[in-house]
Design a protein around this motif. Structure first.
Motif, PDB file in Angstrom:
ATOM      1  N   PRO A  79      10.210 -83.671  39.682  1.00 16.07           N
ATOM      2  CA  PRO A  79       9.078 -82.634  39.051  1.00 16.07           C
ATOM      3  C   PRO A  79       8.814 -82.843  37.749  1.00 16.07           C
ATOM      4  O   PRO A  79       7.744 -82.260  37.563  1.00 16.07           O
ATOM      5  CB  PRO A  79      10.234 -81.479  39.342  1.00 16.07           C
ATOM      6  N   GLN A  80       9.552 -83.463  36.892  1.00 16.18           N
ATOM      7  CA  GLN A  80       9.085 -83.627  35.373  1.00 16.18           C
ATOM      8  C   GLN A  80       7.720 -84.622  35.231  1.00 16.18           C
ATOM      9  O   GLN A  80       7.040 -84.298  34.545  1.00 16.18           O
ATOM     10  CB  GLN A  80      10.145 -84.124  34.389  1.00 16.18           C
ATOM     11  N   LEU A  85      -1.966 -78.901  43.149  1.00 12.34           N
ATOM     12  CA  LEU A  85      -0.652 -77.974  43.246  1.00 12.34           C
ATOM     13  C   LEU A  85      -0.669 -77.322  44.505  1.00 12.34           C
ATOM     14  O   LEU A  85       0.262 -76.868  45.097  1.00 12.34           O
ATOM     15  CB  LEU A  85      -0.625 -77.082  42.144  1.00 12.34           C
ATOM     16  N   GLN A 135       5.769 -85.232  37.723  1.00 11.93           N
ATOM     17  CA  GLN A 135       4.862 -84.304  38.584  1.00 11.93           C
ATOM     18  C   GLN A 135       3.994 -83.420  37.606  1.00 11.93           C
ATOM     19  O   GLN A 135       2.891 -83.357  37.572  1.00 11.93           O
ATOM     20  CB  GLN A 135       5.272 -83.451  39.584  1.00 11.93           C
ATOM     21  N   ALA A 136       5.048 -82.663  36.709  1.00 13.41           N
ATOM     22  CA  ALA A 136       4.327 -81.915  35.658  1.00 13.41           C
ATOM     23  C   ALA A 136       3.606 -82.571  34.682  1.00 13.41           C
ATOM     24  O   ALA A 136       2.435 -82.134  34.226  1.00 13.41           O
ATOM     25  CB  ALA A 136       5.575 -81.081  35.031  1.00 13.41           C
ATOM     26  N   ILE A 191       7.306 -76.910  39.243  1.00 14.61           N
ATOM     27  CA  ILE A 191       6.232 -77.632  38.252  1.00 14.61           C
ATOM     28  C   ILE A 191       5.437 -76.890  37.209  1.00 14.61           C
ATOM     29  O   ILE A 191       5.539 -77.408  36.259  1.00 14.61           O
ATOM     30  CB  ILE A 191       5.016 -78.399  39.453  1.00 14.61           C
ATOM     31  N   ARG A 210       7.756 -76.315  34.328  1.00 18.46           N
ATOM     32  CA  ARG A 210       7.965 -77.445  33.542  1.00 18.46           C
ATOM     33  C   ARG A 210       6.563 -77.844  32.734  1.00 18.46           C
ATOM     34  O   ARG A 210       6.707 -78.004  31.647  1.00 18.46           O
ATOM     35  CB  ARG A 210       8.076 -78.457  34.243  1.00 18.46           C
ATOM     36  N   ARG A 219       5.853 -75.671  43.778  1.00 14.28           N
ATOM     37  CA  ARG A 219       4.790 -75.194  42.798  1.00 14.28           C
ATOM     38  C   ARG A 219       5.263 -74.502  41.599  1.00 14.28           C
ATOM     39  O   ARG A 219       4.814 -74.761  40.492  1.00 14.28           O
ATOM     40  CB  ARG A 219       3.774 -74.323  43.543  1.00 14.28           C
TER      41      ARG A 219
END
Length: 335
Positions: free
Chosen positions: A130-131, A149, A133-134, A160, A163, A157
């Motif tokens: 997720p990091q 998103l 992705q962020a 993300i 983050r 969602r």
């Protein structure tokens, strides 16, 4: 020359300039732009209807004048670019834009995501942490990130977006590593200064571009997890500059709900393009009176301007919720 280009936005001037060139020259310039810029300029070019010869000449003369004032010395250096962008865009916006320019030369993997459809980008990063992705969504344009998103489940969602809002900077080496990973995916293969990326403002810009129902659901989830963060994001979401994206009929409807005193204060902090948008949606007499009142008002405190702009935005949001107008996404706070 000033009179001929008054009320002509910088985007419209770019469109006029490109339309005045040969197809090959215009194409070469477009190749140097990103997908969002190509889309905006292309839309502006297609929207051009009747442009007077005086306006065309003024745009060309202004372009030549600005080019003639430039010196070849220092062009291409970070300091020159930073000063130029800060002068044109303001310090905060220029800093983020410069990060992307300086990073762009060595980040073809990340940059290639800008040209992909949202579902494909979501598939590329779906299995990443997720990091990561962020970071990717923080780097892309807010409207594209919002569409990406939307392809993730609600729980993902939320993580993300939380983050993204918590990001402040990313080490350049980390971005380079991410770029290598993405390049390998596309090809089928498996203590420097920080780069400013992400944060509450980026989260707000992405939220601005989400579908209304998704936005409300996600905002409530963010507030449930961290109320202060949710309120900070919400405060940044709808700002006065968004009104430049509202259709003329929407501006006319908004004008009927706002007092002239509040409008005068709010426009003291607006740029010429936004002022002209309001003037163009009034009667000629009303526009002349408003211009005179603005000039006669003199300097006002920033807090008064911000309060007036917020009052108008409250009305605009209410009208948007009622379906009477459609607010534009993105933008930045004004003084």
């Amino acid at each position: 020359m000033e009179t001929s280009v008054r009320g002509v936005s910088s985007l419209e001037r770019a469109a006029i300039l490109l339309m005045s060139m040969g197809e090959k020259d215009a194409a070469e310039i477009l190749k140097q732009m990103g997908p969002k810029e190509v889309q905006k300029v292309g839309a502006a070019m297609s929207a051009l209807k009747s442009v007077s010869q005086d306006t065309v000449s003024s745009v060309l003369n202004l372009f030549l004048s600005e080019c003639g004032a430039q010196s070849g010395l220092g062009v291409g250096s970070e300091g020159y670019i930073r000063n130029m962008l800060t002068e044109a865009l303001g310090e905060e916006r220029a800093r983020g834009f410069l990060d992307r320019i300086l990073l762009g030369g060595s980040s073809s993997g990340i940059n290639s995501l800008k040209w992909m459809d949202p579902r494909s980008v979501a598939d590329v990063i779906r299995q990443e942490h997720p990091q990561i992705q962020a970071v990717v969504l923080s780097y892309l344009e807010p409207d594209q990130s919002a569409s990406i998103l939307a392809n993730f489940p609600e729980k993902v969602r939320l993580e993300i977006m939380m983050r993204i809002a918590s990001l402040e900077s990313v080490q350049p080496e980390a971005l380079k590593e991410l770029n290598v990973i993405l390049e390998k995916q596309f090809s089928g293969k498996g203590s420097n200064p920080s780069t400013t990326i992400g944060g509450r403002k980026t989260a707000a810009e992405i939220m601005n571009n989400l579908d209304g129902a998704v936005e409300q659901e996600l905002m409530q989830s963010i507030k449930d997890a961290d109320e202060d963060m949710g309120n900070q994001i919400q405060d940044l979401m709808f700002v006065f500059d968004n009104l430049r994206e509202v259709e003329d009929r929407g501006i006319q409807a908004l004008l009927r709900e706002v007092s002239s005193e509040v409008l005068i204060l709010a426009l003291k902090g607006a740029d010429d393009y936004l002022k002209e948008k309001f003037f163009a949606n009034m009667s000629k007499r009303a526009a002349e009176l408003l211009r005179d009142d603005l000039e006669a008002k003199g300097p006002v405190r920033i807090v008064e301007v911000e309060a007036a702009q917020k009052e108008i935005l409250v009305v605009a949001r209410r009208m948007a919720d009622a379906g009477e107008i459609q607010l534009g996404g993105g933008g930045e706070a004004m003084i």
